[in-house]
Design a protein around this motif. Structure first.
Motif, short mmCIF file in Angstrom:
data_model
loop_
_atom_site.label_atom_id
_atom_site.label_comp_id
_atom_site.label_asym_id
_atom_site.label_seq_id
_atom_site.Cartn_x
_atom_site.Cartn_y
_atom_site.Cartn_z
N SER A 4 0.83 -1.21 0.00
CA SER A 4 0.00 0.00 0.00
C SER A 4 0.86 1.26 0.00
CB SER A 4 -0.96 -0.01 1.19
OG SER A 4 -0.29 -0.17 2.42
N ARG A 5 2.01 1.21 0.66
CA ARG A 5 2.94 2.36 0.60
C ARG A 5 3.38 2.59 -0.84
NH1 ARG A 5 7.03 0.78 3.95
NH2 ARG A 5 6.24 2.06 5.68
N ALA A 6 3.78 1.54 -1.52
CA ALA A 6 4.27 1.67 -2.89
C ALA A 6 3.19 2.23 -3.81
CB ALA A 6 4.76 0.32 -3.40
N LEU A 7 1.96 1.72 -3.65
CA LEU A 7 0.89 2.19 -4.52
C LEU A 7 0.60 3.68 -4.28
CD1 LEU A 7 -0.93 0.99 -6.68
CD2 LEU A 7 -2.65 0.55 -4.92
N GLY A 8 0.64 4.11 -3.01
CA GLY A 8 0.42 5.51 -2.69
C GLY A 8 1.51 6.41 -3.25
N TYR A 9 2.76 6.00 -3.10
CA TYR A 9 3.87 6.81 -3.60
C TYR A 9 3.85 6.89 -5.12
CZ TYR A 9 6.14 6.68 1.06
OH TYR A 9 6.43 6.82 2.39
N VAL A 10 3.55 5.77 -5.76
CA VAL A 10 3.47 5.77 -7.23
C VAL A 10 2.37 6.73 -7.69
CG1 VAL A 10 2.78 4.35 -9.21
CG2 VAL A 10 4.50 3.50 -7.60
N ALA A 11 1.23 6.72 -6.99
CA ALA A 11 0.14 7.65 -7.33
C ALA A 11 0.60 9.09 -7.18
CB ALA A 11 -1.07 7.38 -6.44
N ALA A 12 1.34 9.38 -6.10
CA ALA A 12 1.83 10.75 -5.89
C ALA A 12 2.75 11.17 -7.03
CB ALA A 12 2.58 10.82 -4.56
N GLY A 13 3.57 10.26 -7.51
CA GLY A 13 4.44 10.57 -8.64
C GLY A 13 3.65 10.93 -9.89
N HIS A 14 2.57 10.19 -10.14
CA HIS A 14 1.71 10.51 -11.30
C HIS A 14 1.10 11.90 -11.13
CE1 HIS A 14 1.85 6.80 -13.57
NE2 HIS A 14 1.62 6.09 -12.48
N CYS A 15 0.72 12.25 -9.90
CA CYS A 15 0.14 13.57 -9.65
C CYS A 15 1.15 14.67 -9.98
CB CYS A 15 -0.30 13.67 -8.20
SG CYS A 15 -1.08 15.24 -7.77
#
Length: 596
Positions: free
Chosen positions: A358-369
């Motif tokens: 879940s950490r990885a998915l959140g950080y990856v989403a932040a990068g897309h933002c």
């Protein structure tokens, strides 16, 4: 309570999975190097571990209080908030022109995680302020931005979000708070708002309430809602504080968890009407508030990651110390620490793998933002904004549902002592329980994922992500060894299951919406499991290439990913079957209303 931020894990996720180097190449983010990120994260870790974590249990046992209309925060919180504010932490990802630090969301996200891991009740105050800042930056006038945003960033003032009313929970079409235009251009606000997080307190000079209300001639439903700034104290032209506004806290709630965070009932206009200032245009309030809500929803997802990490750390510490029973394999004649027992290992590995995924998915989403906000190419911005918007309900929904499992397992690892408040394990469980409810329940996130994010483009973004998973599968296929083969097998099946679910949703939403939406939460969980598994597969590939540099750290990454592949990813097939079942909505609707 103690908390040691997993700085090395965080840096691995930032640099190897979320693409920090690519973010640092974007215009305006040139200073966002790995060195900068590490320096920021280490300082945030120090504040969280040394100042905020020691106050966590204190806030649970001695929560905020209300007396004669005055709300007083837990002892120690006001001083901690001063340290948080003076360190510039509220402004990490906000613009330089308003005295923020101008760093990308990708660097701000681990700061959010650590803040919530150390003290979720405290962290809710900055979370709501961040949302208010985002809404004002997007929809506020230049004068409103100049008057409010720098003071919110500095911590002089804090922000709130006022949506819910006694009769209007998730259905905002029922909002009744009234806003009447006055001759001076202000509005007179009258009504009651409930569940207002940090709606009143003594930690800041002023509180800036962002309030949804209706003007007299507004259209019915959500199209007739406007958004207003209603400060606790009116603000003079020179920025100084004026008289007290007619908004008062009439009570605070007594809650299962997050007890130190005052959840207020606010009354607007008991003494003639509160003064409010329109944000943007009338009847566009909901779209402006969605800016705040999306920021908050992502942050709540990171709350799930944070509390999961804290619960995991506590469980591991206990399992290493607690001696009970001889090992089942007969390897010792005396009782051993419970971390040596297979089922305890299973529970700890589940906690660890769900947290890392879940950490990885959140950080990856932040990068897309960040790419969506700062990339020079318009088409690229649109592409990454769509991916970010698709991921937000998954980050919010799946990460918080996972947090319930992780914190529950944390209690279970402690055994009977987990049920005893003094150990602290139960607080994480109680605090986590709100995460799947506020800022939109898991079902609301799931409906959003289907209605706005999957059906809107015929599953286009979902298919892009499935294609990206395919690239990772090819990389796994090129590796030698059983570990990679197992990950490939389970991730490939997960990809097929998610693809089948996407196709089912797109094909059936119009002619059998009940069949589609009865499986909406399962669809969200399936997406979380598969996309989380994808990130774990990527972590496994990176770790294998660096194993000789640090065998313990990278070996743990590989082992955790392997566990996720074997014990979590197989859930995907069962979720697919439940979502795409041949009987449509018949199963869930088989019981009549009277039979429940």
């Amino acid at each position: 309570m103690s908390y040691n931020a997993p700085v090395k894990d965080i840096m691995f996720t930032l640099t190897e999975l979320a693409g920090l180097e690519r973010i640092a190449a974007l215009p305006g983010y040139e200073d966002a190097t790995a060195e900068t990120a590490k320096a920021v994260i280490e300082e945030s870790a120090k504040l969280c571990g040394e100042v905020l974590a020691p106050l966590n249990a204190q806030g649970d046992r001695n929560p905020s209080t209300w007396k004669d209309g005055v709300v007083t925060a837990t002892p120690g919180f006001a001083d901690a908030f001063r340290q948080f504010s003076s360190g510039g932490w509220q402004g990490v990802q906000h613009p330089l022109e308003y005295d923020g630090q101008g760093l990308p969301k990708l660097i701000g996200t681990p700061c959010i995680e650590m803040l919530n891991a150390s003290n979720m009740s405290f962290a809710l105050c900055p979370l709501l302020t961040d949302g208010a800042i985002e809404a004002l930056l997007t929809a506020g006038s230049d004068a409103q931005k100049q008057a409010y945003v720098p003071r919110l960033i500095s911590g002089q003032w804090t922000g709130t979000m006022n949506l819910t009313e006694p009769q209007a929970g998730s259905d905002l079409s029922l909002v009744r708070t009234r806003a009447e235009l006055q001759s001076d251009g202000t509005y007179r606000i009258c009504g009651t708002k409930i569940f207002i997080t940090w709606g009143d307190h003594d930690m800041a000079e002023n509180i800036v309430h962002l309030v949804l209300a209706r003007t007299p001639n507004a259209p019915e439903g959500v199209k007739g809602i406007s958004l207003f700034i209603v400060p606790k104290f009116l603000v003079n032209e020179d920025g100084s504080l004026g008289e007290r506004n007619d908004v008062h806290c009439v009570s605070i709630e007594h809650k299962l968890g997050i007890k130190a965070s005052p959840t207020a009932v606010l009354q607007f206009g008991d003494h003639g009407g509160a003064t409010g200032y329109l944000i943007g245009e009338e009847n566009h309030g909901l779209e402006y508030m969605f800016i705040m809500m999306n920021a908050a929803r992502f942050a709540v997802g990171m709350q799930g990651v944070g509390v999961s990490e804290a619960a995991y750390q506590k469980a591991v510490d206990y399992a290493r110390d607690r001696v009970q029973c001889r090992p089942v394999d007969g390897s010792a004649k005396q009782p051993v620490a419970i971390i040596q027992h297979p089922d305890v290992r299973r529970m700890l590995a589940t906690m660890r793998s769900l947290t890392e995924a879940s950490r990885a998915l959140g950080y990856v989403a932040a990068g897309h933002c960040d790419i969506a906000q700062h990339h020079p190419d318009a088409a690229t911005r649109v592409e990454h904004q769509a991916i970010y918007e698709f991921l937000v309900p998954i980050v919010k929904g799946w990460s918080t549902e996972s947090a319930l499992e992780v914190t529950s397992l944390g209690v279970q690892v402690h055994g009977g002592m987990g049920f005893i408040e003094e150990t602290g394990a139960a607080q994480y469980y109680r605090d986590a329980r709100i995460l799947t409810i506020y800022e939109g329940t898991t079902a609301i996130q799931a409906n959003d994922l289907i209605g706005r994010k999957t059906l809107r483009d015929g599953g286009g973004v979902a298919k892009t992500l499935l294609s990206n998973i395919g690239e990772t599968l090819e990389a796994l296929r090129a590796q030698q060894g059983t570990t990679f083969a197992l990950m490939h097998t389970h991730l490939a099946q997960g990809q097929r299951s998610l693809q089948a679910a996407v196709e089912f949703v797109v094909a059936n939403a119009k002619h059998d919406p009940s069949a589609v939406f009865m499986g909406s939460v399962l669809y969200l969980k399936l997406a979380g499991v598969v996309l989380g598994g994808w990130q774990m597969a990527r972590a496994m590939l990176v770790a294998s290439s660096k194993l000789s540099e640090d065998p313990s750290f990278y070996g743990a990454k590989i082992a955790t990913a392997q566990f996720f592949a074997e014990y979590v990813l197989p859930q995907a097939m069962a979720l697919e079957v439940s979502i795409t079942g041949a009987n449509g909505s018949e199963g869930v609707l088989a019981l009549s209303e009277s039979q429940f």
